[in-house]
Write an enzyme that holds these catalytic residues in place. Structure first.
Site, PDB file in Angstrom:
ATOM      1  N   HIS A   1      37.714  39.859  36.778  1.00 30.56           N
ATOM      2  CA  HIS A   1      37.491  40.167  38.318  1.00 30.56           C
ATOM      3  C   HIS A   1      38.492  40.717  39.009  1.00 30.56           C
ATOM      4  O   HIS A   1      38.163  40.994  40.198  1.00 30.56           O
ATOM      5  CB  HIS A   1      36.910  38.593  38.743  1.00 30.56           C
TER       6      HIS A   1
ATOM      7  N   ASP B   1      35.865  36.275  31.203  1.00 30.24           N
ATOM      8  CA  ASP B   1      36.552  36.763  32.526  1.00 30.24           C
ATOM      9  C   ASP B   1      38.186  37.269  32.295  1.00 30.24           C
ATOM     10  O   ASP B   1      38.922  36.892  33.003  1.00 30.24           O
ATOM     11  CB  ASP B   1      36.771  35.882  33.780  1.00 30.24           C
TER      12      ASP B   1
ATOM     13  N   SER C   1      44.803  34.630  40.196  1.00 31.33           N
ATOM     14  CA  SER C   1      43.994  34.787  39.069  1.00 31.33           C
ATOM     15  C   SER C   1      44.682  35.755  37.998  1.00 31.33           C
ATOM     16  O   SER C   1      45.213  37.079  38.409  1.00 31.33           O
ATOM     17  CB  SER C   1      42.966  35.687  39.554  1.00 31.33           C
TER      18      SER C   1
END
Length: 373
Positions: free
Chosen positions: A122, A152, A229
């Site tokens: 993402h 992910d 992230s």
């Protein structure tokens, strides 16, 4: 004479007492130490000052990078788009448009001396440009090698010399209560470190994957914020044990419940992406749930013309073994199926109407487009 008798009377008890005390000191040397020596010995065995994780950070930080992406976005002018009377005008392809660059930020981890970087899907999904800022201040463009949307994850490649890959830890040995450090680029302020403990392992049904039982996360209470992230989750020695992925918070800020993809899973995805350009997972074309009274899963769905369907598997069959490996539950069964090599023979042991049967299937390759019956 009286003094002599008095000395003789007390002499033997005093002598005996001295002898006993000397024997006690010889037999128990710890009795000879004073409180001062106890304190000194304790200080000699403790590190100077408070406990610090600086050595772990020094080992891991050079491998953690900041990632900046740009994505070209086309938008129509919508000054009156919320007005029902004018809304139809803004659905027309002739409506004036504007182009802008949407920027995102995240983190990544150098895991190989060739320049391979692990991050989150993402973070870079749909990006037109990807730039990487290294710990030593160098900036370079990065190439997308491939993605693993189920976990992910994404793999990037940079072309630079003198880079510092991180040391890998064993994520299978992570225990609840272990101290962990999260290293990343929160809110774009620059590389930062937060500390916490492992709150849970094998966490699933988090909502990141479309199929909850495919999830397998390390849960921590280390502070993870936007920009973290794709960064590193390391142990107290600076070894990589996970890739920070998500937080459980509707406002997308740290809430004390954070999730990381275990390093073992991430590195397996990286290996396959580097080798094949994608992650290859086995597929049998079945769905099922854990049986309440016995090991194995109850088949609840079969994909038409899939490997299991062709092999003769039926709804309500209980699948107990795959290639002689016993099935514990649905998640473990999924892991066994994922490891199957497409086009390889697969032996399945099942229970049908109380009787044991054995079937053979040819494993397929899982995609995201199959639909079951």
């Amino acid at each position: 004479m009286q003094l002599q008798r008095l000395l003789q009377f007390f002499g033997w008890p005093i002598t005996a007492g001295v002898i006993i005390a000397l024997l006690a000191l010889l037999l128990f040397p710890q009795l000879r130490q004073t409180k001062t020596s106890d304190v000194q010995m304790l200080q000699n065995h403790l590190p100077y000052g408070v406990v610090s994780y600086a050595d772990a950070v020094n080992r891991a930080a050079p491998a953690v990078v900041n990632i900046y992406t740009e994505k070209r976005v086309i938008e129509r002018y919508r000054n009156l788009s919320n007005n029902p009377f004018f809304r139809h005008l803004y659905n027309n392809s002739n409506t004036p448009q504007q182009e802008r660059m949407q920027k995102t930020l995240g983190s990544g981890v150098i895991v190989d001396s060739s320049g391979l970087i692990l991050t989150n899907n993402h973070v870079i999904n749909g990006a037109d440009r990807i730039a990487v800022l290294l710990y030593d201040g160098r900036v370079t463009a990065a190439e997308l090698v491939g993605m693993d949307s189920d976990n992910d994850l994404a793999v990037l490649k940079i072309e630079l010399d003198n880079i510092s890959p991180i040391t890998l830890g064993d994520s299978d040995k992570v225990r609840v209560g272990d101290v962990v450090l999260a290293i990343g680029n929160p809110f774009g302020v620059g590389q930062s470190v937060s500390q916490g403990i492992v709150s849970a392992t094998g966490r699933w049904n988090v909502g990141i994957s479309e199929e909850a039982y495919r999830e397998n996360f390390i849960q921590t209470d280390a502070a993870i914020n936007p920009g973290n992230s794709g960064g590193a989750l390391v142990d107290a020695y600076g070894n990589l044990i996970g890739i920070n992925t998500a937080v459980l918070d509707e406002y997308n800020t740290s809430s004390g419940i954070s999730f990381a993809v275990p390093a073992k899973i991430a590195m397996e995805s990286l290996r396959q992406i580097a080798q094949h350009g994608r992650v290859i997972r086995g597929w049998l074309g079945i769905e099922g749930g854990t049986h309440p009274r016995t090991k194995g899963i109850v088949i609840s769905g079969i994909y038409p013309n899939g490997p299991a369907h062709i092999a003769g598997v039926r709804p309500n069959d209980i699948l107990t073994h795959i290639n002689d490996e016993e099935i514990e539950d649905a998640r473990q069964c999924m892991e066994l199926v994922n490891k199957l090599v497409p086009k390889s023979k697969v032996k399945m042991n099942l229970i049908r109407n109380g009787e044991s049967i054995e079937l053979e299937a040819i494993a397929g390759e899982r995609s995201n487009t199959q639909t079951k019956t």
